[in-house]
Write a protein that holds these residues in place. Structure first.
Motif, short mmCIF file in Angstrom:
data_model
loop_
_atom_site.label_atom_id
_atom_site.label_comp_id
_atom_site.label_asym_id
_atom_site.label_seq_id
_atom_site.Cartn_x
_atom_site.Cartn_y
_atom_site.Cartn_z
N LYS A 3 25.48 7.23 63.50
CA LYS A 3 26.63 6.73 64.24
C LYS A 3 26.18 5.98 65.48
CE LYS A 3 30.98 8.19 66.27
NZ LYS A 3 31.83 9.34 66.60
N GLY A 4 25.12 6.47 66.15
CA GLY A 4 24.63 5.83 67.37
C GLY A 4 24.17 4.41 67.13
N LEU A 5 23.46 4.19 66.02
CA LEU A 5 22.97 2.85 65.75
C LEU A 5 24.10 1.89 65.42
CD1 LEU A 5 19.70 3.34 63.72
CD2 LEU A 5 19.96 2.34 65.96
N GLU A 75 18.41 1.49 60.97
CA GLU A 75 19.19 2.67 60.62
C GLU A 75 18.59 3.38 59.40
OE1 GLU A 75 23.85 3.82 59.63
OE2 GLU A 75 23.29 1.77 60.12
N GLY A 76 18.15 2.57 58.42
CA GLY A 76 17.53 3.15 57.23
C GLY A 76 16.22 3.85 57.56
N GLU A 77 15.40 3.22 58.42
CA GLU A 77 14.14 3.84 58.81
C GLU A 77 14.36 5.14 59.57
OE1 GLU A 77 12.24 0.83 61.11
OE2 GLU A 77 11.80 -0.46 59.40
N LEU A 78 15.33 5.12 60.47
CA LEU A 78 15.63 6.31 61.26
C LEU A 78 16.16 7.44 60.37
CD1 LEU A 78 15.80 7.62 64.05
CD2 LEU A 78 18.09 6.64 64.29
N GLN A 79 17.03 7.08 59.44
CA GLN A 79 17.60 8.09 58.54
C GLN A 79 16.52 8.72 57.68
OE1 GLN A 79 20.61 6.57 55.86
NE2 GLN A 79 21.67 8.52 55.84
N SER A 80 15.57 7.89 57.22
CA SER A 80 14.47 8.41 56.41
C SER A 80 13.61 9.39 57.20
CB SER A 80 13.61 7.23 55.92
OG SER A 80 12.50 7.69 55.20
N ARG A 81 13.30 9.06 58.44
CA ARG A 81 12.50 9.95 59.28
C ARG A 81 13.26 11.23 59.60
NH1 ARG A 81 8.57 6.98 63.59
NH2 ARG A 81 7.88 5.25 62.30
N ALA A 82 14.56 11.09 59.85
CA ALA A 82 15.38 12.26 60.17
C ALA A 82 15.46 13.22 58.99
CB ALA A 82 16.78 11.82 60.59
N LYS A 113 8.01 18.94 69.18
CA LYS A 113 7.41 17.65 69.53
C LYS A 113 7.85 16.54 68.56
CE LYS A 113 3.33 19.59 71.80
NZ LYS A 113 1.86 19.82 71.72
N LYS A 114 7.94 16.90 67.29
CA LYS A 114 8.37 15.92 66.29
C LYS A 114 9.83 15.51 66.53
CE LYS A 114 5.19 16.88 62.49
NZ LYS A 114 5.04 17.25 61.08
N GLN A 115 10.64 16.47 66.92
CA GLN A 115 12.04 16.16 67.22
C GLN A 115 12.14 15.22 68.43
OE1 GLN A 115 14.49 19.44 68.60
NE2 GLN A 115 16.32 18.54 67.68
N GLN A 116 11.33 15.49 69.44
CA GLN A 116 11.32 14.64 70.63
C GLN A 116 10.85 13.22 70.28
OE1 GLN A 116 12.50 15.44 73.74
NE2 GLN A 116 12.23 13.24 74.09
N ASN A 117 9.81 13.15 69.42
CA ASN A 117 9.31 11.85 68.98
C ASN A 117 10.38 11.07 68.20
OD1 ASN A 117 6.81 12.29 70.14
ND2 ASN A 117 5.87 13.04 68.25
N LEU A 118 11.13 11.81 67.39
CA LEU A 118 12.20 11.18 66.61
C LEU A 118 13.28 10.62 67.53
CD1 LEU A 118 13.23 10.62 63.72
CD2 LEU A 118 14.38 12.85 63.80
N MET A 119 13.63 11.37 68.55
CA MET A 119 14.63 10.91 69.51
C MET A 119 14.13 9.70 70.30
SD MET A 119 16.00 14.64 70.84
CE MET A 119 17.13 13.95 72.04
N THR A 120 12.86 9.72 70.65
CA THR A 120 12.27 8.58 71.36
C THR A 120 12.27 7.35 70.47
OG1 THR A 120 10.85 10.03 72.68
CG2 THR A 120 10.19 7.72 72.51
N TYR A 121 11.93 7.54 69.20
CA TYR A 121 11.93 6.45 68.23
C TYR A 121 13.33 5.86 68.10
CZ TYR A 121 11.42 4.11 63.69
OH TYR A 121 11.40 3.19 62.66
N ARG A 122 14.35 6.73 68.00
CA ARG A 122 15.73 6.27 67.92
C ARG A 122 16.12 5.47 69.16
NH1 ARG A 122 19.84 10.70 69.35
NH2 ARG A 122 18.83 10.15 71.32
N ASP A 123 15.78 5.99 70.33
CA ASP A 123 16.12 5.31 71.59
C ASP A 123 15.44 3.94 71.68
OD1 ASP A 123 17.64 7.50 72.26
OD2 ASP A 123 16.15 8.35 73.64
N ASN A 124 14.20 3.86 71.19
CA ASN A 124 13.48 2.58 71.22
C ASN A 124 14.13 1.54 70.31
OD1 ASN A 124 11.59 3.55 73.04
ND2 ASN A 124 10.09 4.07 71.49
N LEU A 125 14.59 1.99 69.13
CA LEU A 125 15.27 1.08 68.21
C LEU A 125 16.57 0.56 68.83
CD1 LEU A 125 14.89 2.83 64.72
CD2 LEU A 125 13.46 1.07 65.73
N MET A 126 17.33 1.47 69.41
CA MET A 126 18.60 1.09 70.02
C MET A 126 18.37 0.14 71.19
SD MET A 126 20.56 4.76 69.79
CE MET A 126 22.14 4.18 70.40
#
Length: 199
Positions: A3-5, A75-82, A113-126
């Motif tokens: 939803k964020g993306l 969005e597809g890349e983020l969903q795959s990682r999530a 740490k992986k969760q934090q990295n995922l959130m950072t990745y999401r923020d960078n994409l946005m």
């Protein structure tokens, strides 16, 4: 996260005012008469519907579509990682009882740490999409402003106003409306330059 993306879709952006305006734009109806320019004494004034110029400028439409496609890819890349992260969490929850306390704590720390990295990745994409959109509006603002300056000089106009609902202009005669001519001129210039660059 999905939803964020989607917040960065260009549908809402297409009605924004040019950079520096504070009032939100809404879709306006263009006047049909464009043959006469308004004149107040010696001052010659005309206007354009800002949202219409943006929505119908071919360059903006093309670049908006490119940003939208980029957003879908992100969005597809983020969903795959999530999904991969969620599977790893589920596996840990199933096997936690077979681990020692130290192993479980170490795995929890790793997942954190992986969760934090995922959130950072999401923020960078946005952030990247946001920068792309801001850059596009800056480009469009500059190109339209340059075009209007030339247009005003060629047609002996002193002022060209930006007309948006809720903006500074509450009424203007349709005879002062240059929107159609400006859109056609911008698109002609853009498409001519695009054709020349392909050759």
């Amino acid at each position: 996260m999905k939803k964020g993306l989607k917040l960065f879709g260009l549908l809402g952006l297409a009605t924004m005012l040019f950079y520096g305006c504070n009032q939100p734009a809404t879709t306006s109806t263009e006047g049909e008469t464009t043959s006469t320019i308004g004149s107040t004494g010696e001052l010659k004034v005309a206007f354009v519907y800002t949202d219409s110029v943006i929505n119908k400028y071919d360059y903006f439409v093309k670049k908006s579509e490119e940003i939208t496609e980029k957003g879908k890819k992100f969005e597809g890349e983020l969903q795959s990682r999530a999904q991969g992260f969620e599977r790893e969490v589920a596996n840990f929850q199933q096997s936690a009882n077979t681990m020692t306390q130290n192993q479980a704590l170490a795995k929890q720390d790793e997942l954190g740490k992986k969760q934090q990295n995922l959130m950072t990745y999401r923020d960078n994409l946005m952030q990247e999409l946001s920068v792309d959109e801001a850059n596009l509006y800056n480009e469009v603002y500059t190109e339209v402003q340059d075009f209007l300056k030339t247009y005003a000089q060629e047609n002996s106009l002193d002022v060209i106003l930006s007309y948006t609902r809720g903006g500074a202009v509450w009424y203007a005669s349709d005879a002062m409306d240059l929107t159609k001519e400006v859109i056609e001129g911008l698109n002609k210039k853009y498409n001519t330059n695009s054709t020349d660059s392909v050759k």
